[in-house]
Write an enzyme that holds these catalytic residues in place. Structure first.
Site, PDB file in Angstrom:
ATOM      1  N   GLU A  91      72.330 135.175 -33.765  1.00  0.00           N
ATOM      2  CA  GLU A  91      71.460 134.334 -34.594  1.00  0.00           C
ATOM      3  C   GLU A  91      70.723 135.196 -35.602  1.00  0.00           C
ATOM      4  OE1 GLU A  91      67.692 133.040 -32.605  1.00  0.00           O
ATOM      5  OE2 GLU A  91      68.841 133.472 -30.799  1.00  0.00           O
ATOM      6  N   CYS A 123      70.183 131.515 -28.958  1.00  0.00           N
ATOM      7  CA  CYS A 123      70.578 132.473 -27.917  1.00  0.00           C
ATOM      8  C   CYS A 123      71.830 132.035 -27.159  1.00  0.00           C
ATOM      9  CB  CYS A 123      69.430 132.688 -26.932  1.00  0.00           C
ATOM     10  SG  CYS A 123      67.893 133.126 -27.747  1.00  0.00           S
ATOM     11  N   THR A 166      57.363 139.563 -27.347  1.00  0.00           N
ATOM     12  CA  THR A 166      58.668 139.146 -26.804  1.00  0.00           C
ATOM     13  C   THR A 166      59.802 139.468 -27.781  1.00  0.00           C
ATOM     14  OG1 THR A 166      58.429 136.859 -27.601  1.00  0.00           O
ATOM     15  CG2 THR A 166      57.619 137.323 -25.396  1.00  0.00           C
ATOM     16  N   HIS A 252      69.056 133.298 -18.829  1.00  0.00           N
ATOM     17  CA  HIS A 252      68.648 133.816 -20.143  1.00  0.00           C
ATOM     18  C   HIS A 252      67.186 134.249 -20.034  1.00  0.00           C
ATOM     19  CE1 HIS A 252      67.659 134.314 -24.265  1.00  0.00           C
ATOM     20  NE2 HIS A 252      66.814 133.307 -24.259  1.00  0.00           N
ATOM     21  N   LYS A 261      60.281 131.520 -13.778  1.00  0.00           N
ATOM     22  CA  LYS A 261      59.973 130.085 -13.955  1.00  0.00           C
ATOM     23  C   LYS A 261      61.257 129.262 -13.838  1.00  0.00           C
ATOM     24  CE  LYS A 261      56.225 130.689 -17.421  1.00  0.00           C
ATOM     25  NZ  LYS A 261      55.015 130.111 -16.861  1.00  0.00           N
ATOM     26  N   ASN A 296      63.512 140.784 -25.513  1.00  0.00           N
ATOM     27  CA  ASN A 296      64.476 139.724 -25.771  1.00  0.00           C
ATOM     28  C   ASN A 296      65.591 140.255 -26.677  1.00  0.00           C
ATOM     29  OD1 ASN A 296      65.757 137.285 -25.863  1.00  0.00           O
ATOM     30  ND2 ASN A 296      64.073 136.151 -26.778  1.00  0.00           N
ATOM     31  N   SER A 328      67.860 127.860 -28.092  1.00  0.00           N
ATOM     32  CA  SER A 328      66.888 126.902 -28.637  1.00  0.00           C
ATOM     33  C   SER A 328      67.569 125.974 -29.614  1.00  0.00           C
ATOM     34  CB  SER A 328      65.760 127.659 -29.339  1.00  0.00           C
ATOM     35  OG  SER A 328      64.960 128.307 -28.378  1.00  0.00           O
TER      36      SER A 328
HETATM   37  N1  CAA Z   1      46.504 138.949 -16.577  1.00  0.00           N
HETATM   38  C1  CAA Z   1      47.625 138.426 -16.028  1.00  0.00           C
HETATM   39  N2  CAA Z   1      48.246 137.334 -16.537  1.00  0.00           N
HETATM   40  C2  CAA Z   1      47.745 136.782 -17.649  1.00  0.00           C
HETATM   41  C3  CAA Z   1      46.593 137.292 -18.272  1.00  0.00           C
HETATM   42  C4  CAA Z   1      45.961 138.422 -17.693  1.00  0.00           C
HETATM   43  N3  CAA Z   1      44.865 138.992 -18.238  1.00  0.00           N
HETATM   44  N4  CAA Z   1      46.322 136.531 -19.358  1.00  0.00           N
HETATM   45  C5  CAA Z   1      47.287 135.574 -19.418  1.00  0.00           C
HETATM   46  N5  CAA Z   1      48.139 135.729 -18.374  1.00  0.00           N
HETATM   47  C6  CAA Z   1      49.333 134.946 -18.080  1.00  0.00           C
HETATM   48  C7  CAA Z   1      49.199 133.457 -18.352  1.00  0.00           C
HETATM   49  O1  CAA Z   1      48.620 132.778 -17.258  1.00  0.00           O
HETATM   50  C8  CAA Z   1      50.656 133.073 -18.603  1.00  0.00           C
HETATM   51  O2  CAA Z   1      51.341 132.959 -17.361  1.00  0.00           O
HETATM   52  P1  CAA Z   1      51.944 131.534 -16.909  1.00  0.00           P
HETATM   53  O3  CAA Z   1      52.856 131.068 -18.004  1.00  0.00           O
HETATM   54  O4  CAA Z   1      52.683 131.854 -15.668  1.00  0.00           O
HETATM   55  O5  CAA Z   1      50.759 130.640 -16.728  1.00  0.00           O
HETATM   56  C9  CAA Z   1      51.249 134.289 -19.285  1.00  0.00           C
HETATM   57  O6  CAA Z   1      50.347 135.374 -18.999  1.00  0.00           O
HETATM   58  C10 CAA Z   1      51.357 134.147 -20.802  1.00  0.00           C
HETATM   59  O7  CAA Z   1      50.105 133.751 -21.268  1.00  0.00           O
HETATM   60  P2  CAA Z   1      49.977 132.687 -22.446  1.00  0.00           P
HETATM   61  O8  CAA Z   1      50.798 131.479 -22.124  1.00  0.00           O
HETATM   62  O9  CAA Z   1      48.551 132.507 -22.775  1.00  0.00           O
HETATM   63  O10 CAA Z   1      50.708 133.547 -23.572  1.00  0.00           O
HETATM   64  P3  CAA Z   1      50.859 133.349 -25.111  1.00  0.00           P
HETATM   65  O11 CAA Z   1      50.123 132.208 -25.659  1.00  0.00           O
HETATM   66  O12 CAA Z   1      50.577 134.677 -25.652  1.00  0.00           O
HETATM   67  O13 CAA Z   1      52.423 132.982 -25.294  1.00  0.00           O
HETATM   68  C11 CAA Z   1      54.771 132.987 -25.156  1.00  0.00           C
HETATM   69  C12 CAA Z   1      53.487 133.451 -24.482  1.00  0.00           C
HETATM   70  C13 CAA Z   1      54.780 131.482 -25.346  1.00  0.00           C
HETATM   71  C14 CAA Z   1      55.963 133.394 -24.270  1.00  0.00           C
HETATM   72  C15 CAA Z   1      54.888 133.713 -26.549  1.00  0.00           C
HETATM   73  O14 CAA Z   1      55.017 135.094 -26.342  1.00  0.00           O
HETATM   74  C16 CAA Z   1      56.058 133.213 -27.374  1.00  0.00           C
HETATM   75  O15 CAA Z   1      55.939 132.243 -28.108  1.00  0.00           O
HETATM   76  N6  CAA Z   1      57.252 133.920 -27.279  1.00  0.00           N
HETATM   77  C17 CAA Z   1      58.456 133.495 -28.025  1.00  0.00           C
HETATM   78  C18 CAA Z   1      59.059 132.202 -27.491  1.00  0.00           C
HETATM   79  C19 CAA Z   1      59.785 132.358 -26.182  1.00  0.00           C
HETATM   80  O16 CAA Z   1      60.153 133.438 -25.763  1.00  0.00           O
HETATM   81  N7  CAA Z   1      60.061 131.197 -25.523  1.00  0.00           N
HETATM   82  C20 CAA Z   1      60.796 131.183 -24.287  1.00  0.00           C
HETATM   83  C21 CAA Z   1      61.603 129.912 -24.110  1.00  0.00           C
HETATM   84  S1  CAA Z   1      62.682 129.638 -25.526  1.00  0.00           S
HETATM   85  C22 CAA Z   1      64.004 130.715 -25.276  1.00  0.00           C
HETATM   86  O17 CAA Z   1      64.229 131.180 -24.200  1.00  0.00           O
HETATM   87  C23 CAA Z   1      64.872 131.073 -26.469  1.00  0.00           C
HETATM   88  C24 CAA Z   1      64.469 132.430 -26.942  1.00  0.00           C
HETATM   89  O18 CAA Z   1      65.025 133.419 -26.466  1.00  0.00           O
HETATM   90  C25 CAA Z   1      63.446 132.544 -27.960  1.00  0.00           C
END
Ligand code: CAA
Length: 410
Positions: A91, A123, A166, A252, A261, A296, A328
């Site tokens: 991609e 992906c 990521t 993945h 998860k 990733n 996605s």
């Molecule tokens: N200590 C320990 N854990 C902590 C923490 C701390 N101080 N602060 C936060 N956390 C935990 C949170 O509880 C959360 O865990 P859970 O999901 O188990 O509750 C985790 O850390 C992440 O915290 P947030 O959700 O607040 O994180 P964020 O807002 O920074 O976003 C994300 C995380 C959504 C993955 C972001 O990095 C993102 O958008 N990444 C790109 C999208 C992605 O990878 N999506 C995955 C599905 S899509 C896919 O798979 C296709 C692809 O390859 C892109």
């Protein structure tokens, strides 16, 4: 609990050889967390990630794909003359029209009588290539020849965004053939498609856009859908025994916590929620090492997990595994494979741990400089080995091999 023996596959087609490539440089995510003012445990515990691969400006999707794909040729695992189909799943292509696959075709010295193209579905593109190539091998049009499928990507998000942690990059190359020496693939995979805007990259952007939380929900819903279709394809009224059937479950992995998860969702969807944590420790966690340290790699991510399993998992002959691919947008597939007799011989040549050990660590400043550099610029030491992007001339990419002279592709 004893594991039921995996059934013989109707068609012995699958992965005959597998190789991987990751960029030579990486960034510690502790360093990035400190620079961005984020608690480091949010990344190491919350996402499960420790490091991410950073692509220097002399590497692009073509070079990481070519550096992965030349290994089975160099090791004599396949004769280039046997390849009749070359598919690159990516991609993060380098051109809107000219496919990465044509560059590879020349760099690898493949025969002109070869069908060559690129597949895009976020992906999922690598898995689309693998399943399509396996069907081609089974069909009369292959005439007994083999296919080469390369999954290669560079994951980029905006600097300073929450998705920045990521990022990553990597490539996996697979020779697909009859009587494969590594992994027989069962053609009865379960699929799921739905039109969603969870992650996308408009044509004028280098960095992807993402609705992070929604993307996680889309991934999990797609896993439930693909698992249900897998059950239908295998006439399974009761899926609760699936968790006992597999030696490993590969998902993945955009970040390692996502695979955990996913496994939780799989256990719930198959009526085994209570066993999720225990089985994840055995079936999922041990194979996340590449993801934890590479980040990733989009299309390649699932297959880097397979590379780690095949390379470090010991004797796996006859063992069955599951693979879940998510792209996605979205399309997903849940499918299975069984390790071939003697598969350890091929697994050993992957040397996944060596790939990680040979990299060098960047500072945050160097990472930011690499991220902002134009393709082909060399703001550093330059490549020490393998194919690299030498320069752009009139918007054409010219590739060379470290140590050699002269452009080898235009
Ligand atoms: N200590 C320990 N854990 C902590 C923490 C701390 N101080 N602060 C936060 N956390 C935990 C949170 O509880 C959360 O865990 P859970 O999901 O188990 O509750 C985790 O850390 C992440 O915290 P947030 O959700 O607040 O994180 P964020 O807002 O920074 O976003 C994300 C995380 C959504 C993955 C972001 O990095 C993102 O958008 N990444 C790109 C999208 C992605 O990878 N999506 C995955 C599905 S899509 C896919 O798979 C296709 C692809 O390859 C892109």
């Amino acid at each position: 609990m004893s594991r039921p023996e995996a059934k013989a596959f109707p068609f012995p087609v699958g992965i005959d050889a597998l190789s991987a490539h990751v960029p030579d440089t990486f960034l510690s995510l502790d360093d990035l967390a400190e620079a961005r003012g984020v608690p480091p445990e949010k990344i190491s515990v919350g996402l499960g990630s420790f490091e991410m691969a950073v692509t220097p400006p002399w590497e692009d999707t073509v070079t990481i794909a070519a550096n992965a794909a030349e290994k089975p040729l160099r090791l004599g695992q396949v004769d280039p003359g046997e390849i009749g189909l070359l598919v690159v799943g990516t991609e993060t292509a380098v051109d809107h029209a000219k496919p990465v696959a044509t560059f590879l075709h020349e760099l690898l010295g493949l025969p002109s009588a070869c069908r060559t193209f690129e597949v895009k579905h976020a992906c999922y593109g690598g898995t689309a290539g693998v399943t399509l190539a396996a069907d081609w091998v089974r069909s009369p049009s292959s005439r007994g020849r083999k296919a080469l499928v390369v999954a290669a990507d560079i994951a980029r998000y905006d600097l300073g965004s929450s998705a920045e942690f990521t990022q990553g990059a990597g490539a996996a190359a697979m020779v697909i053939s009859r009587d494969p020496r590594l992994l027989e693939i069962d053609p009865r995979g379960g699929t799921f498609t739905r039109n969603v805007y969870d992650f996308w990259r408009p044509l004028d952007r280098r960095e992807a856009l993402v609705d992070g939380k929604f993307s996680i929900d889309c991934y999990l819903d797609a896993l439930s859908g693909a698992t249900a279709d897998f059950a239908a394809a295998h006439d399974l009224a009761d899926t609760s025994s699936l968790l006992d059937r597999f030696e490993a479950m590969l998902y993945h992995t955009p970040f390692p916590k996502m695979a955990m998860k996913a496994h939780q969702r799989f256990a719930e969807a198959t009526g085994r929620a209570a066993d999720a944590a225990d089985t994840a420790r055995r079936l999922v966690e041990p194979w996340l090492a590449m993801s934890r340290r590479v980040g990733n790699s989009y299309t390649a991510s699932l297959y880097l997990g397979l590379a780690w399993l095949a390379s470090t998992g010991g004797r796996l002959d006859g063992r069955e595994i599951s693979l879940f691919s998510y792209g996605s947008g979205c399309c997903a597939e849940f499918f299975t494979g069984r390790f071939a007799p003697g598969s350890q011989e091929i697994g050993r040549t992957i040397d996944a741990a060596g790939l990680l050990a040979r990299r060098s660590r960047l500072s945050v400043e160097e990472y930011e400089r690499f991220s902002r550099a134009k393709p082909g610029e060399s703001p550093g030491a330059g490549p020490s080995s393998g194919f690299f992007l030498a320069r752009l001339k009139d918007d054409r990419r010219l590739y060379e091999r470290a140590g050699a002279t002269g452009a080898v592709a235009a």
